[in-house]
Scaffold this motif. Structure first.
Motif, PDB file in Angstrom:
ATOM      1  N   ARG A 152     -34.529  70.921 171.397  1.00  0.00           N
ATOM      2  CA  ARG A 152     -33.343  70.412 170.704  1.00  0.00           C
ATOM      3  C   ARG A 152     -32.437  69.675 171.671  1.00  0.00           C
ATOM      4  O   ARG A 152     -32.377  69.986 172.859  1.00  0.00           O
ATOM      5  N   SER A 153     -31.695  68.755 171.112  1.00  0.00           N
ATOM      6  CA  SER A 153     -30.755  67.998 171.950  1.00  0.00           C
ATOM      7  C   SER A 153     -29.528  68.833 172.289  1.00  0.00           C
ATOM      8  O   SER A 153     -28.882  68.599 173.316  1.00  0.00           O
ATOM      9  N   ARG A 154     -29.222  69.812 171.426  1.00  0.00           N
ATOM     10  CA  ARG A 154     -28.022  70.605 171.664  1.00  0.00           C
ATOM     11  C   ARG A 154     -28.229  72.051 171.197  1.00  0.00           C
ATOM     12  O   ARG A 154     -28.931  72.306 170.213  1.00  0.00           O
ATOM     13  N   TYR A 155     -27.598  72.987 171.951  1.00  0.00           N
ATOM     14  CA  TYR A 155     -27.686  74.416 171.647  1.00  0.00           C
ATOM     15  C   TYR A 155     -26.280  74.991 171.557  1.00  0.00           C
ATOM     16  O   TYR A 155     -25.351  74.518 172.215  1.00  0.00           O
ATOM     17  N   ARG A 156     -26.166  76.043 170.758  1.00  0.00           N
ATOM     18  CA  ARG A 156     -24.856  76.689 170.608  1.00  0.00           C
ATOM     19  C   ARG A 156     -24.521  77.564 171.802  1.00  0.00           C
ATOM     20  O   ARG A 156     -23.416  77.495 172.349  1.00  0.00           O
ATOM     21  N   ALA A 157     -25.453  78.417 172.202  1.00  0.00           N
ATOM     22  CA  ALA A 157     -25.182  79.360 173.294  1.00  0.00           C
ATOM     23  C   ALA A 157     -26.437  79.527 174.127  1.00  0.00           C
ATOM     24  O   ALA A 157     -27.519  79.795 173.591  1.00  0.00           O
ATOM     25  N   ALA A 158     -26.289  79.367 175.441  1.00  0.00           N
ATOM     26  CA  ALA A 158     -27.422  79.473 176.359  1.00  0.00           C
ATOM     27  C   ALA A 158     -27.157  80.571 177.379  1.00  0.00           C
ATOM     28  O   ALA A 158     -26.019  80.807 177.789  1.00  0.00           O
ATOM     29  N   PHE A 159     -28.235  81.225 177.794  1.00  0.00           N
ATOM     30  CA  PHE A 159     -28.168  82.203 178.883  1.00  0.00           C
ATOM     31  C   PHE A 159     -29.128  81.759 179.968  1.00  0.00           C
ATOM     32  O   PHE A 159     -30.317  81.540 179.713  1.00  0.00           O
ATOM     33  N   GLU A 160     -28.611  81.633 181.194  1.00  0.00           N
ATOM     34  CA  GLU A 160     -29.442  81.266 182.336  1.00  0.00           C
ATOM     35  C   GLU A 160     -29.521  82.462 183.280  1.00  0.00           C
ATOM     36  O   GLU A 160     -28.510  82.917 183.818  1.00  0.00           O
ATOM     37  N   ALA A 161     -30.708  82.960 183.485  1.00  0.00           N
ATOM     38  CA  ALA A 161     -30.928  84.102 184.377  1.00  0.00           C
ATOM     39  C   ALA A 161     -31.197  83.581 185.783  1.00  0.00           C
ATOM     40  O   ALA A 161     -32.115  82.785 185.991  1.00  0.00           O
TER      41      ALA A 161
END
Length: 483
Positions: free
Chosen positions: A322-331
């Motif tokens: 997707r071009s855009r996400y609502r909420a991301a988590f980066e570990a």
């Protein structure tokens, strides 16, 4: 695994209260350091939390080695898999240790719950390393009592007594299930010692015990989710003292254990598994490794200086469905090089790392981006409770050893929203300090039945994959280009 049924009513606490009025020698706590080896998360709390609270109040440092995650405490649970339960129990232990004042990070070995008898060498080596990590003249080692009626308690107790006898170190054991199945005639009174607990220590123990919710309360109303420590059993741990046993005559030699050498004293394990026996899985890489890397280098892995890293980031970003996400988590965000790009495509980003130096550099890079939150976290134990529609595991999962990889992937999947995507990108070459390579991470992901792979990009140096939950659709399908 056990010689009793935890569901039985057990011995009434009044029986124990009567016999514990007898005079017992006091446990000597005049020590420089304490090492605790627990068979399962909560052993240390049930058997010795009052001692731990007393020791921390006196400024005595404590190191805790946890042999298994207790993932089989509810083998018939319809709501919690063993991997999920292991994650829960690790979190509970960390909270309990915080309550009693233990500041050092616990070492989780991740060995099989109920299967410790096959891993005596690994337990012995872990204890050897724990003893050598911060040498002190007066060390006390604590463990479950080997006569407790539980196989894992017996194995851990035996190994601890053997190692300590070999090293000339004082050790004591604490009973847990004895109070449930036993009676006064089952107690080795000639070897018993008592530690009186003041009001502060008793309060800390009570609050620490409350942290082990999965063991004290039902996981759900369903059969198989009943508590393992019922109220009658729990009453044994509300006393104003704790009982410990000195070891009986020294057991035989320690399998796989070695006396201190220059290698073992520096933290290098000089012991090897016997011929023909597969060595135990390497443990998760700890914070010391990363702290050292960031202390010696501004950009340890060349995230900002190497074309390889810049190109790899571009490949990862291009692979996002997707071009855009609502909420991301980066570990494992490190210095925030990838985080900055995720911030351009996400309404909110939570990024974590275990190295404070890395987070300081990431904060400078991301200053002014209010929709980005940076936290310190030890993964997989500190996995956030929130849910996300994008979870990014970039160059992080091969640091997870033993059972931590399964726990980390389970936590990642559990934190995905129904339409979420999980991205994994990892270096494929072996590194001596890492417990695994990127291909083993990919194999673990591919083996999961709860994920559907949407993207697979493989090069000689790294592999990139994107997964969704069951029912996930390709980019073209989401855009309506194909049915």
């Amino acid at each position: 695994m056990v010689s009793f049924d935890h569901r039985d009513p057990g011995t009434d606490e009044d029986v124990w209260a009567a016999v514990l009025r007898r005079d017992l020698p006091s446990l000597d706590l005049d020590v420089d350091r304490i090492v605790v080896v627990a068979a399962h998360p909560d052993d240390e709390t049930l058997g010795a939390a009052g001692l731990l609270a007393t020791a921390t109040a006196r400024g005595i440092p404590i190191d805790l080695v946890v042999v298994t995650d207790g993932e089989r405490s509810h083998p018939d649970s319809p709501t919690h898999s063993p991997a999920t339960l292991g994650l829960v129990r690790r979190r509970e232990l960390r909270e309990a240790m915080s309550i009693v004042g233990v500041e050092n990070e616990s070492l989780f070995l991740g060995l099989p719950d109920g299967g410790t008898d096959d891993h005596r060498d690994a337990i012995a080596r872990a204890l050897q390393r724990a003893i050598d990590r911060a040498p002190a003249d007066r060390v006390l080692v604590l463990s479950p009592w080997r006569g407790d009626g539980h196989r894992d308690h017996r194995v851990v107790g035996e190994v601890v007594e053997q190692v300590c006898a070999q090293r000339g170190i004082r050790c004591r054991s604490f009973p847990i299930w004895l109070w449930h199945w036993g009676g006064p005639d089952d107690v080795p009174w000639p070897h018993a010692e008592r530690l009186r607990l003041d009001a502060a220590a008793r309060d800390a123990k009570a609050r620490a015990l409350e942290a082990h919710v999965s063991q004290l309360l039902p996981l759900s109303a369903a059969p198989g989710d009943e508590p393992t420590v019922h109220a009658r059993m729990r009453s044994h741990f509300a006393r104003d003292s704790e009982v410990f046993f000195a070891p009986r005559p020294a057991p035989g030699p320690v399998p796989g254990a070695v006396a201190p050498t220059p290698d073992s004293a520096s933290g290098t394990d000089a012991a090897t598994a016997p011929s023909g026996e597969e060595p135990p899985a390497a443990p998760t890489v700890g914070p010391e490794y990363f702290d050292d890397m960031y202390a010696r280098h501004d950009d340890p892995w060349g995230f900002d200086s190497r074309w390889y890293e810049e190109r790899k980031r571009a490949v990862l970003l291009a692979a996002l469905p997707r071009s855009r996400y609502r909420a991301a988590f980066e570990a494992g965000c490190s210095t925030g090089a990838l985080t900055a790009h995720l911030a351009e495509r996400c309404d909110r980003v939570l990024a974590v790392d275990l190295a404070l130096a890395a987070l300081d550099r990431a904060r400078r890079r991301l200053r002014g981006r209010d929709h980005v939150e940076l936290r310190r976290a030890m993964l997989p134990d500190d996995w956030p409770e929130e849910t996300f529609d994008l979870v990014v595991l970039s160059e992080v999962a091969y640091y997870w050893g033993a059972g931590d990889l399964d726990r980390g992937l389970t936590a990642a999947v559990a934190s995905l929203r129904a339409d979420g995507h999980l991205v994994a990108c990892h270096w494929r070459h072996a590194v001596a300090e890492y417990p695994r390579d990127g291909d083993s991470v990919g194999a673990a992901l591919a083996a999961r039945s709860d994920l559907v792979r949407l993207v697979r990009h493989e090069e000689e140096d790294f592999a990139l994959e994107v997964y969704g939950l069951s029912g996930a659709r390709s980019v073209a399908a989401e855009a309506g280009l194909v049915p």
